[in-house]
Design a protein around this motif. Structure first.
Motif, PDB file in Angstrom:
ATOM      1  N   LEU A  11      58.197  14.434  57.128  1.00 39.71           N
ATOM      2  CA  LEU A  11      57.698  14.430  58.500  1.00 39.71           C
ATOM      3  C   LEU A  11      56.900  15.692  58.733  1.00 39.71           C
ATOM      4  O   LEU A  11      57.364  16.799  58.425  1.00 39.71           O
ATOM      5  CB  LEU A  11      58.872  14.353  59.473  1.00 39.71           C
ATOM      6  CG  LEU A  11      58.550  14.494  60.955  1.00 39.71           C
ATOM      7  CD1 LEU A  11      57.679  13.343  61.438  1.00 39.71           C
ATOM      8  CD2 LEU A  11      59.835  14.572  61.768  1.00 39.71           C
ATOM      9  N   VAL A  12      55.711  15.537  59.283  1.00 38.05           N
ATOM     10  CA  VAL A  12      54.851  16.676  59.540  1.00 38.05           C
ATOM     11  C   VAL A  12      54.089  16.443  60.841  1.00 38.05           C
ATOM     12  O   VAL A  12      53.844  15.294  61.223  1.00 38.05           O
ATOM     13  CB  VAL A  12      53.878  16.900  58.351  1.00 38.05           C
ATOM     14  CG1 VAL A  12      52.923  15.724  58.194  1.00 38.05           C
ATOM     15  CG2 VAL A  12      53.118  18.205  58.471  1.00 38.05           C
ATOM     16  N   GLN A  13      53.732  17.506  61.506  1.00 42.78           N
ATOM     17  CA  GLN A  13      52.938  17.386  62.724  1.00 42.78           C
ATOM     18  C   GLN A  13      51.469  17.156  62.386  1.00 42.78           C
ATOM     19  O   GLN A  13      50.991  17.541  61.309  1.00 42.78           O
ATOM     20  CB  GLN A  13      53.081  18.645  63.572  1.00 42.78           C
ATOM     21  CG  GLN A  13      54.439  18.795  64.245  1.00 42.78           C
ATOM     22  CD  GLN A  13      54.480  19.941  65.229  1.00 42.78           C
ATOM     23  OE1 GLN A  13      53.728  20.907  65.092  1.00 42.78           O
ATOM     24  NE2 GLN A  13      55.349  19.849  66.214  1.00 42.78           N
ATOM     25  N   SER A  17      50.035  19.692  56.507  1.00 44.16           N
ATOM     26  CA  SER A  17      49.745  19.323  55.125  1.00 44.16           C
ATOM     27  C   SER A  17      51.014  18.889  54.400  1.00 44.16           C
ATOM     28  O   SER A  17      52.114  19.335  54.732  1.00 44.16           O
ATOM     29  CB  SER A  17      49.129  20.512  54.375  1.00 44.16           C
ATOM     30  OG  SER A  17      47.908  20.911  54.952  1.00 44.16           O
ATOM     31  N   LEU A  18      50.814  18.050  53.414  1.00 38.56           N
ATOM     32  CA  LEU A  18      51.874  17.654  52.492  1.00 38.56           C
ATOM     33  C   LEU A  18      51.268  17.478  51.112  1.00 38.56           C
ATOM     34  O   LEU A  18      50.078  17.167  50.989  1.00 38.56           O
ATOM     35  CB  LEU A  18      52.525  16.332  52.906  1.00 38.56           C
ATOM     36  CG  LEU A  18      53.501  16.329  54.086  1.00 38.56           C
ATOM     37  CD1 LEU A  18      53.902  14.899  54.419  1.00 38.56           C
ATOM     38  CD2 LEU A  18      54.722  17.179  53.786  1.00 38.56           C
ATOM     39  N   GLY A  64      37.458  14.216  52.291  1.00 35.97           N
ATOM     40  CA  GLY A  64      37.362  15.564  52.840  1.00 35.97           C
ATOM     41  C   GLY A  64      38.696  16.148  53.280  1.00 35.97           C
ATOM     42  O   GLY A  64      38.789  17.347  53.563  1.00 35.97           O
ATOM     43  N   ARG A  65      39.730  15.325  53.349  1.00 38.18           N
ATOM     44  CA  ARG A  65      41.053  15.807  53.770  1.00 38.18           C
ATOM     45  C   ARG A  65      42.083  15.740  52.644  1.00 38.18           C
ATOM     46  O   ARG A  65      42.974  16.582  52.564  1.00 38.18           O
ATOM     47  CB  ARG A  65      41.571  14.970  54.951  1.00 38.18           C
ATOM     48  CG  ARG A  65      40.684  15.022  56.170  1.00 38.18           C
ATOM     49  CD  ARG A  65      41.336  14.333  57.364  1.00 38.18           C
ATOM     50  NE  ARG A  65      41.571  12.902  57.139  1.00 38.18           N
ATOM     51  CZ  ARG A  65      42.766  12.321  57.203  1.00 38.18           C
ATOM     52  NH1 ARG A  65      43.840  13.037  57.464  1.00 38.18           N
ATOM     53  NH2 ARG A  65      42.883  11.016  57.004  1.00 38.18           N
ATOM     54  N   ASN A  82      45.713  17.254  53.574  1.00 35.31           N
ATOM     55  CA  ASN A  82      45.497  18.251  54.621  1.00 35.31           C
ATOM     56  C   ASN A  82      44.991  17.589  55.888  1.00 35.31           C
ATOM     57  O   ASN A  82      44.537  16.434  55.860  1.00 35.31           O
ATOM     58  CB  ASN A  82      44.486  19.292  54.139  1.00 35.31           C
ATOM     59  CG  ASN A  82      44.944  20.048  52.914  1.00 35.31           C
ATOM     60  OD1 ASN A  82      46.141  20.293  52.715  1.00 35.31           O
ATOM     61  ND2 ASN A  82      43.994  20.452  52.072  1.00 35.31           N
ATOM     62  N   SER A  83      45.071  18.321  56.976  1.00 33.92           N
ATOM     63  CA  SER A  83      44.587  17.818  58.273  1.00 33.92           C
ATOM     64  C   SER A  83      45.120  16.423  58.543  1.00 33.92           C
ATOM     65  O   SER A  83      44.382  15.510  58.921  1.00 33.92           O
ATOM     66  CB  SER A  83      43.055  17.810  58.290  1.00 33.92           C
ATOM     67  OG  SER A  83      42.540  19.097  58.037  1.00 33.92           O
ATOM     68  N   LEU A  84      46.409  16.267  58.380  1.00 33.53           N
ATOM     69  CA  LEU A  84      47.015  14.953  58.526  1.00 33.53           C
ATOM     70  C   LEU A  84      46.922  14.450  59.963  1.00 33.53           C
ATOM     71  O   LEU A  84      46.988  15.233  60.922  1.00 33.53           O
ATOM     72  CB  LEU A  84      48.472  14.993  58.066  1.00 33.53           C
ATOM     73  CG  LEU A  84      48.648  14.971  56.544  1.00 33.53           C
ATOM     74  CD1 LEU A  84      50.015  15.484  56.140  1.00 33.53           C
ATOM     75  CD2 LEU A  84      48.422  13.568  56.010  1.00 33.53           C
TER      76      LEU A  84
END
Length: 114
Positions: A11-13, A17-18, A64-65, A82-84
């Motif tokens: 779980l990430v905001q 990133s993960l 790009g992410r 990134n930039s999820l």
């Protein structure tokens, strides 16, 4: 026997990133294809990114992410995300094609909160 073990979901905001990992065992020869797919509730499984000897390819929605990479010595494929965004929420599966046969991982849940 070929097996794939995935890790790194969670779980990430939004904006976070993960990094997903998928390690293959039972492999002797080189792997033709390594890729990541995802399946959101009520949707079809879709290709997110793939890597072969010819290069990489990404879904437009993650371009790009996300970055896919592989470590041939470790027989592992990675997906740096990134930039999820909340719309990235899904179960992520790795897939390899080895000696003409497709193998899938068990899936790892990625949840992005807004």
């Amino acid at each position: 026997q070929v097996q794939l073990v995935e890790s790194g979901g969670g779980l990430v905001q939004a904006g976070g990133s993960l990094r997903l990992s998928c390690a293959a065992s039972g492999i002797i020869f080189s792997i033709d294809f390594m890729g990541w797919y995802r399946q959101a509730p009520g949707k079809q499984r879709e290709l997110v990114a793939q890597i072969t000897s010819e290069g990489t390819n990404y879904a437009e929605s993650v371009l790009g992410r996300f970055t896919i990479s592989r470590d041939n010595a470790k027989k592992t494929v990675y997906l740096q995300m990134n930039s999820l965004k909340p719309e990235d929420t899904a179960v992520y599966y790795c897939k390899i094609r080895y000696r003409g046969v497709n193998y899938w991982g068990q899936g790892t849940q990625v949840t992005v909160s807004s």
